[in-house]
Design a protein around this motif. Sequence first.
Motif, short mmCIF file in Angstrom:
data_model
loop_
_atom_site.label_atom_id
_atom_site.label_comp_id
_atom_site.label_asym_id
_atom_site.label_seq_id
_atom_site.Cartn_x
_atom_site.Cartn_y
_atom_site.Cartn_z
N UNK A 65 1.13 -1.48 -0.31
CA UNK A 65 -0.02 0.05 0.32
C UNK A 65 1.13 1.13 0.15
N UNK A 66 0.61 2.35 -1.02
CA UNK A 66 1.64 3.45 -0.63
C UNK A 66 0.83 4.11 0.06
N UNK A 67 1.76 5.22 0.90
CA UNK A 67 1.21 6.17 1.38
C UNK A 67 2.42 7.57 2.38
N UNK A 100 -1.68 1.53 7.51
CA UNK A 100 -3.24 0.65 6.78
C UNK A 100 -3.89 0.94 7.35
N UNK A 101 -3.76 0.19 8.91
CA UNK A 101 -4.85 -0.06 10.13
C UNK A 101 -4.97 1.35 10.44
N UNK A 102 -4.60 2.66 10.78
CA UNK A 102 -4.66 4.00 11.05
C UNK A 102 -3.63 4.16 11.81
N UNK A 103 -3.00 3.24 12.85
CA UNK A 103 -1.83 3.22 13.35
C UNK A 103 -0.86 4.71 12.82
N UNK A 104 -0.50 5.48 14.32
CA UNK A 104 0.89 6.05 13.87
C UNK A 104 1.90 5.35 13.65
N UNK A 127 3.62 -2.92 4.10
CA UNK A 127 2.70 -4.40 4.09
C UNK A 127 1.62 -4.06 4.57
N UNK A 128 0.40 -4.92 4.41
CA UNK A 128 -0.82 -4.48 5.47
C UNK A 128 -0.09 -4.45 6.68
#
Length: 198
Positions: A65-67, A100-104, A127-128
């Motif tokens: 996943x790109x962020x 991806x789970x929203x954690x920093x 990764x996920x």
Amino acid sequence: MRAAIGLWRWRHNPLRRTTDLVEAWVALTAVVLLCVVAPLTGWAAGSAADASLQRAVHAQQEQRVPTTARVVRAASGAETADEAPEEQPRRSVVARWTAPDGSERTGTVTTALRTAAPGAAFTLWTDREGRPVAPPLRSDTARAHAVVAGLTAALLTALLVETVRRLAVRRLVLLRYARLDRAWAAAGPDWGRTGTGS
């Protein structure tokens, strides 16, 4: 060119030896293998490599996943005294990103940013679970690798065919020399003597 000379030996000639005919068949077989089997081998290897790599591309695109990450600071020991920051193609920085789970998350990653100033944003692939990973393989890059694999397989097949042809021709030449030596040994003792009919 040598294959054409080998094929020319098929013509009817009273001086044609059995080894000449065998060499012509070896040349014809090598030409057929080079024109048919080598390309087919290359195509099969390239197709198999492309299918495998495209599966890997799809799997990586689903799992990575790109962020957007932001530079916190340059990593300690990232720059050496003898190499200027502008000369480094990639540099290590401490960055912060959202998993991806929203954690920093915060960690040391490498980036291609020209300047690693605090607050600079760059794309980071994770990764996920949010761990930094390499970007997924691109489809056109995978196809280029498959083409290289196919060409390599075709060239190796052609090299194998040519090597076997050369070994067979070498064996035939050695056989010719052995026959010539035997014929010369049989005729040699009487060569040039008076009354021997020569």
